[in-house]
Design an enzyme around this catalytic site. Structure first.
Site, PDB file in Angstrom:
ATOM      1  N   GLU A   1       0.810  -1.339   0.532  1.00  0.00           N
ATOM      2  CA  GLU A   1      -0.252  -0.229   0.047  1.00  0.00           C
ATOM      3  C   GLU A   1       0.975   1.377  -0.188  1.00  0.00           C
ATOM      4  O   GLU A   1       1.801   0.872   0.161  1.00  0.00           O
ATOM      5  CB  GLU A   1      -0.784   0.301   1.313  1.00  0.00           C
ATOM      6  CG  GLU A   1      -1.898  -1.974   1.131  1.00  0.00           C
ATOM      7  CD  GLU A   1      -3.078  -1.170   2.327  1.00  0.00           C
ATOM      8  OE1 GLU A   1      -2.944   0.757   3.111  1.00  0.00           O
ATOM      9  OE2 GLU A   1      -3.970  -2.187   2.674  1.00  0.00           O
TER      10      GLU A   1
ATOM     11  N   ASN B   1       1.087   4.122   1.813  1.00  0.00           N
ATOM     12  CA  ASN B   1       2.378   3.852   3.563  1.00  0.00           C
ATOM     13  C   ASN B   1       2.432   2.400   4.318  1.00  0.00           C
ATOM     14  O   ASN B   1       2.697   2.260   5.153  1.00  0.00           O
ATOM     15  CB  ASN B   1       1.279   4.553   4.090  1.00  0.00           C
ATOM     16  CG  ASN B   1       0.796   5.792   3.595  1.00  0.00           C
ATOM     17  OD1 ASN B   1       2.034   6.855   3.598  1.00  0.00           O
ATOM     18  ND2 ASN B   1      -0.172   6.203   3.594  1.00  0.00           N
ATOM     19  N   ALA B   2       2.198   0.892   3.820  1.00  0.00           N
ATOM     20  CA  ALA B   2       3.064  -0.021   4.375  1.00  0.00           C
ATOM     21  C   ALA B   2       3.461  -0.568   2.692  1.00  0.00           C
ATOM     22  O   ALA B   2       3.110  -1.555   2.010  1.00  0.00           O
ATOM     23  CB  ALA B   2       1.488  -0.941   4.593  1.00  0.00           C
TER      24      ALA B   2
ATOM     25  N   ILE C   1       0.896  -3.165  -8.123  1.00  0.00           N
ATOM     26  CA  ILE C   1       0.593  -4.787  -8.020  1.00  0.00           C
ATOM     27  C   ILE C   1       0.624  -4.953  -9.623  1.00  0.00           C
ATOM     28  O   ILE C   1       0.168  -4.732  -9.860  1.00  0.00           O
ATOM     29  CB  ILE C   1      -1.522  -4.658  -7.853  1.00  0.00           C
ATOM     30  CG1 ILE C   1      -0.945  -4.094  -6.530  1.00  0.00           C
ATOM     31  CG2 ILE C   1      -0.948  -6.084  -7.875  1.00  0.00           C
ATOM     32  CD1 ILE C   1       0.012  -4.625  -5.438  1.00  0.00           C
TER      33      ILE C   1
ATOM     34  N   ARG D   1      33.709  -7.742 -30.760  1.00  0.00           N
ATOM     35  CA  ARG D   1      34.648  -5.172 -31.130  1.00  0.00           C
ATOM     36  C   ARG D   1      36.365  -5.683 -30.860  1.00  0.00           C
ATOM     37  O   ARG D   1      36.779  -6.355 -30.021  1.00  0.00           O
ATOM     38  CB  ARG D   1      33.872  -5.057 -29.331  1.00  0.00           C
ATOM     39  CG  ARG D   1      34.332  -3.297 -29.335  1.00  0.00           C
ATOM     40  CD  ARG D   1      34.079  -2.665 -30.432  1.00  0.00           C
ATOM     41  NE  ARG D   1      34.384  -1.028 -29.949  1.00  0.00           N
ATOM     42  CZ  ARG D   1      34.080  -0.646 -30.669  1.00  0.00           C
ATOM     43  NH1 ARG D   1      33.118  -0.230 -32.055  1.00  0.00           N
ATOM     44  NH2 ARG D   1      34.624   1.112 -30.739  1.00  0.00           N
TER      45      ARG D   1
ATOM     46  N   GLY E   1      30.545  -0.911 -23.761  1.00  0.00           N
ATOM     47  CA  GLY E   1      31.728   0.375 -24.591  1.00  0.00           C
ATOM     48  C   GLY E   1      29.575   1.953 -24.389  1.00  0.00           C
ATOM     49  O   GLY E   1      28.576   1.591 -23.687  1.00  0.00           O
ATOM     50  N   GLY E   2      29.978   2.935 -25.342  1.00  0.00           N
ATOM     51  CA  GLY E   2      29.571   3.404 -25.327  1.00  0.00           C
ATOM     52  C   GLY E   2      27.712   2.803 -26.401  1.00  0.00           C
ATOM     53  O   GLY E   2      26.755   3.522 -26.247  1.00  0.00           O
TER      54      GLY E   2
ATOM     55  N   GLU F   1       8.953  -8.183  -4.180  1.00  0.00           N
ATOM     56  CA  GLU F   1       9.204  -9.358  -2.982  1.00  0.00           C
ATOM     57  C   GLU F   1      10.537  -8.897  -2.026  1.00  0.00           C
ATOM     58  O   GLU F   1      10.809 -10.206  -1.434  1.00  0.00           O
ATOM     59  CB  GLU F   1       9.613 -10.172  -3.529  1.00  0.00           C
ATOM     60  CG  GLU F   1       9.087 -10.120  -4.531  1.00  0.00           C
ATOM     61  CD  GLU F   1       7.715 -12.039  -5.147  1.00  0.00           C
ATOM     62  OE1 GLU F   1       7.598 -12.750  -4.465  1.00  0.00           O
ATOM     63  OE2 GLU F   1       7.571 -11.825  -5.720  1.00  0.00           O
TER      64      GLU F   1
ATOM     65  N   GLU G   1      17.665  -4.516   1.766  1.00  0.00           N
ATOM     66  CA  GLU G   1      17.954  -4.405   3.112  1.00  0.00           C
ATOM     67  C   GLU G   1      16.703  -5.134   3.953  1.00  0.00           C
ATOM     68  O   GLU G   1      17.290  -5.946   4.925  1.00  0.00           O
ATOM     69  CB  GLU G   1      17.242  -2.975   3.323  1.00  0.00           C
ATOM     70  CG  GLU G   1      18.304  -2.035   2.843  1.00  0.00           C
ATOM     71  CD  GLU G   1      18.087  -1.387   1.309  1.00  0.00           C
ATOM     72  OE1 GLU G   1      16.915  -2.329   0.560  1.00  0.00           O
ATOM     73  OE2 GLU G   1      18.688  -1.264   1.179  1.00  0.00           O
TER      74      GLU G   1
HETATM   75  C1  LIG Z   1       7.424  -3.412 -10.517  1.00  0.00           C
HETATM   76  C2  LIG Z   1       7.089  -3.817  -8.925  1.00  0.00           C
HETATM   77  C3  LIG Z   1       5.744  -4.373  -9.280  1.00  0.00           C
HETATM   78  C4  LIG Z   1       5.726  -4.991  -7.749  1.00  0.00           C
HETATM   79  N1  LIG Z   1       4.743  -5.255  -7.699  1.00  0.00           N
HETATM   80  C5  LIG Z   1       3.828  -6.659  -6.469  1.00  0.00           C
HETATM   81  C6  LIG Z   1       2.693  -7.544  -6.507  1.00  0.00           C
HETATM   82  O1  LIG Z   1       2.388  -7.866  -7.543  1.00  0.00           O
HETATM   83  N2  LIG Z   1       2.207  -7.207  -5.343  1.00  0.00           N
HETATM   84  C7  LIG Z   1       2.496  -5.961  -4.350  1.00  0.00           C
HETATM   85  O2  LIG Z   1       2.494  -6.723  -3.105  1.00  0.00           O
HETATM   86  N3  LIG Z   1       3.924  -5.537  -4.246  1.00  0.00           N
HETATM   87  C8  LIG Z   1       4.328  -5.504  -5.475  1.00  0.00           C
HETATM   88  N4  LIG Z   1       4.991  -4.997  -5.074  1.00  0.00           N
HETATM   89  C9  LIG Z   1       5.917  -3.495  -4.604  1.00  0.00           C
HETATM   90  C10 LIG Z   1       7.137  -4.374  -3.383  1.00  0.00           C
HETATM   91  O3  LIG Z   1       7.156  -5.015  -2.725  1.00  0.00           O
HETATM   92  C11 LIG Z   1       7.303  -3.080  -2.758  1.00  0.00           C
HETATM   93  O4  LIG Z   1       7.697  -1.669  -3.806  1.00  0.00           O
HETATM   94  C12 LIG Z   1       8.897  -3.274  -1.647  1.00  0.00           C
HETATM   95  O5  LIG Z   1       8.191  -4.167  -1.049  1.00  0.00           O
HETATM   96  C13 LIG Z   1       9.470  -2.330  -0.505  1.00  0.00           C
HETATM   97  O6  LIG Z   1       8.170  -1.398  -0.939  1.00  0.00           O
HETATM   98  P1  LIG Z   1       8.228   0.369  -0.653  1.00  0.00           P
HETATM   99  O7  LIG Z   1       8.589   0.550  -2.189  1.00  0.00           O
HETATM  100  O8  LIG Z   1       7.413   0.874  -0.187  1.00  0.00           O
HETATM  101  O9  LIG Z   1       9.905   0.403  -0.944  1.00  0.00           O
HETATM  102  P2  LIG Z   1       9.703   1.333   1.386  1.00  0.00           P
HETATM  103  O10 LIG Z   1       9.279   0.749   2.222  1.00  0.00           O
HETATM  104  O11 LIG Z   1       9.593   2.190   2.079  1.00  0.00           O
HETATM  105  O12 LIG Z   1      11.633   1.261   1.526  1.00  0.00           O
HETATM  106  C14 LIG Z   1      12.135   2.361   1.335  1.00  0.00           C
HETATM  107  C15 LIG Z   1      13.445   2.257   1.268  1.00  0.00           C
HETATM  108  O13 LIG Z   1      13.281   1.732   2.649  1.00  0.00           O
HETATM  109  C16 LIG Z   1      14.283   0.034   3.055  1.00  0.00           C
HETATM  110  N5  LIG Z   1      13.766   0.468   4.357  1.00  0.00           N
HETATM  111  C17 LIG Z   1      12.382  -0.273   4.505  1.00  0.00           C
HETATM  112  N6  LIG Z   1      12.508  -0.244   6.211  1.00  0.00           N
HETATM  113  C18 LIG Z   1      13.947  -0.812   6.474  1.00  0.00           C
HETATM  114  C19 LIG Z   1      14.113  -1.335   7.866  1.00  0.00           C
HETATM  115  N7  LIG Z   1      13.763  -1.572   8.772  1.00  0.00           N
HETATM  116  N8  LIG Z   1      15.882  -1.588   7.798  1.00  0.00           N
HETATM  117  C20 LIG Z   1      16.096  -1.049   6.538  1.00  0.00           C
HETATM  118  N9  LIG Z   1      15.880  -0.123   5.511  1.00  0.00           N
HETATM  119  C21 LIG Z   1      14.514  -0.847   5.344  1.00  0.00           C
HETATM  120  C22 LIG Z   1      14.090  -0.088   2.046  1.00  0.00           C
HETATM  121  O14 LIG Z   1      14.951  -1.276   1.815  1.00  0.00           O
HETATM  122  C23 LIG Z   1      13.944   1.360   0.396  1.00  0.00           C
HETATM  123  O15 LIG Z   1      15.691   0.774   0.192  1.00  0.00           O
HETATM  124  C24 LIG Z   1       5.559  -3.902  -6.146  1.00  0.00           C
HETATM  125  C25 LIG Z   1       6.767  -2.711  -6.756  1.00  0.00           C
HETATM  126  C26 LIG Z   1       7.350  -2.833  -7.940  1.00  0.00           C
HETATM  127  C27 LIG Z   1       8.466  -1.658  -7.670  1.00  0.00           C
END
Ligand SMILES: Cc1cc2nc3c(=O)[nH]c(=O)nc-3n(C[C@H](O)[C@H](O)[C@H](O)COP(=O)(O)OP(=O)(O)OC[C@H]3O[C@@H](n4cnc5c(N)ncnc54)[C@H](O)[C@@H]3O)c2cc1C
Length: 379
Positions: free
Chosen positions: A127, A129-130, A157, A268, A339-340, A363, A367
């Site tokens: 989400e 925020n999650a 998603i 190359r 290269g380029g 997934e 981190e």
């Molecule tokens: C192309 C794509 C496809 C996706 N497909 C799906 C899907 O099908 N279903 C689904 O549910 N999700 C999906 N996702 C979501 C994906 O799993 C999340 O983007 C990912 O888990 C990271 O969450 P966030 O983007 O909110 O980053 P955040 O959680 O905001 O993280 C931001 C940064 O903070 C770091 N961070 C966060 N918490 C900690 C901690 N405790 N300690 C150290 N570092 C931390 C992270 O590693 C990252 O570097 C997809 C994402 C993308 C980009």
């Protein structure tokens, strides 16, 4: 110890490789340029049984093991990262939650058509925020009579614009924190369920990624996947398995970048000889070959443990972490060897470099994988 693949695993790898070479690789550049999701290719993959590869035959699958599935993801990803991500998501996130946690009725209704490749499914956990902290889910589901009323939104998603069903997590008991989250099955044609226009992404442009809006979505009480308030743990287990497939996809993309770089290095010429004669280039290629081999072994070990019914969470996190990071590195070095020209769209390593980055994010970020491993080793 036996490192040989079985006859079945070799047969599946070769079948998927042949299909990927003939049907997927030629479309890789097109889907990257246009952002079109290759729905027709997925329907063909469905007809060939790829979309239900590790699902039991009883529920429309091919009954293959996780190693064979990892080989299939690697081959699809080697041909095209976009197809690879959507394939891994269709199986690991679309089918597997039903296979692992669904009731018999839910399996018949959803898993069978998903595994037969007649429809696609999606997995809605993240989400706005999650993200890494999926326990911060804000989407809610309230029981009104015989129906759950779901409100909230999901972001990033995979495959959702083309999915017929999506399993979403929602808070059903706020007082219980992550133990008050339930996985709910939502057919995507339910009134109130809508998706945004697909995101414009850095790479994997042919893999569909969109936002979900859930506005007073009403589904029957029976649409709880498994048991009420078990959603968080179900999704965590689903992600353990998903990490094997992202590891395999990383190996596939890295392998493609390595093959392209090796071929280019031989062709190359600079300073009167092919650049593959320079030790600096040879060492890059040697490192790529070594890292890919090690990553593949790590992916197969995690898959093997899963197939034995043994704990595999630590090994899946290690495989995903290592494979995704060597994938990014291999693609970086493949661009460097070009290269380029590597910076230009006419060479596929430019696309692979962009596609690779997601492996370190989806997934569970790198981190988060390190946190998972640290927990497993008792930190
Ligand atoms: C192309 C794509 C496809 C996706 N497909 C799906 C899907 O099908 N279903 C689904 O549910 N999700 C999906 N996702 C979501 C994906 O799993 C999340 O983007 C990912 O888990 C990271 O969450 P966030 O983007 O909110 O980053 P955040 O959680 O905001 O993280 C931001 C940064 O903070 C770091 N961070 C966060 N918490 C900690 C901690 N405790 N300690 C150290 N570092 C931390 C992270 O590693 C990252 O570097 C997809 C994402 C993308 C980009």
């Amino acid at each position: 110890m036996n490192f040989d693949l079985t006859q079945d695993q070799i047969m599946i790898r070769n079948t998927v490789r042949d299909f990927a070479e003939a049907e997927i690789k030629p479309k890789a550049e097109h889907v990257d340029k246009t952002g079109e999701f290759p729905y027709d290719t997925f329907m063909k993959m469905g007809e060939l049984g790829f979309l239900g590869l590790p699902i039991s035959e009883e529920y429309g699958g091919a009954g293959a093991d996780t190693i064979a599935y990892a080989l299939a993801v690697e081959e699809v990803g080697r041909a095209c990262g976009s197809h690879g991500l959507s394939y891994a998501a269709a199986v690991s996130l679309g089918c597997n939650p039903f296979a692992a946690f669904g009731t018999e009725e839910q399996k018949q209704k959803w898993l069978v058509p998903l595994a037969e490749g007649k429809i696609l499914g999606a997995f809605g956990l993240t989400e706005p925020n999650a993200g890494s902290d999926a326990s911060g889910t804000q989407t809610t589901a309230v029981l009104e009579g015989d129906e759950w009323v779901v409100n909230g939104s999901k972001c990033f998603i995979t495959n959702v614009s083309f999915a017929k069903v999506c399993v979403v997590t929602a808070l059903t008991d706020r007082s219980r924190g992550s133990k008050g989250i339930t996985a709910i099955i939502v057919p995507t044609d339910t009134p109130g369920f809508s998706t945004s226009t697909p995101y414009e992404k850095l790479g994997l442009k042919g893999s569909n990624t969109a936002e979900i809006i859930l506005d007073n979505v009403r589904v029957p009480k029976e649409n709880v996947l498994g048991t009420v308030n078990d959603g968080f743990i179900q999704f965590m287990k689903t992600l353990d398995g998903g990490r094997i497939s992202i590891g395999a996809l990383s190996v596939g993309i890295a392998q493609a970048a390595y093959e392209a770089a090796l071929q280019y290095a031989k062709e190359r010429k600079q300073f009167g000889q092919s650049i593959s004669k320079f030790q600096a280039i040879q060492f890059k290629l040697a490192d790529m070959a070594m890292h890919i081999e090690l990553a593949r072994n790590a992916v197969h070990k995690a898959a093997w443990l899963k197939d034995q019914g043994r704990p595999f969470g630590k090994e899946a996190a290690m495989a995903k972490l290592f494979a995704s990071e060597i994938c990014m590195k291999a693609c970086d070095q493949a661009v460097q060897i070009h290269g380029g020209y590597g910076y230009m769209k006419e060479y596929p390593v430019e696309r692979m470099f962009r596609d690779a980055k997601l492996m370190e994010i989806g997934e569970g970020t790198s981190e988060i994988q390190r946190i998972v491993i640290a927990r497993h080793i008792g930190c």
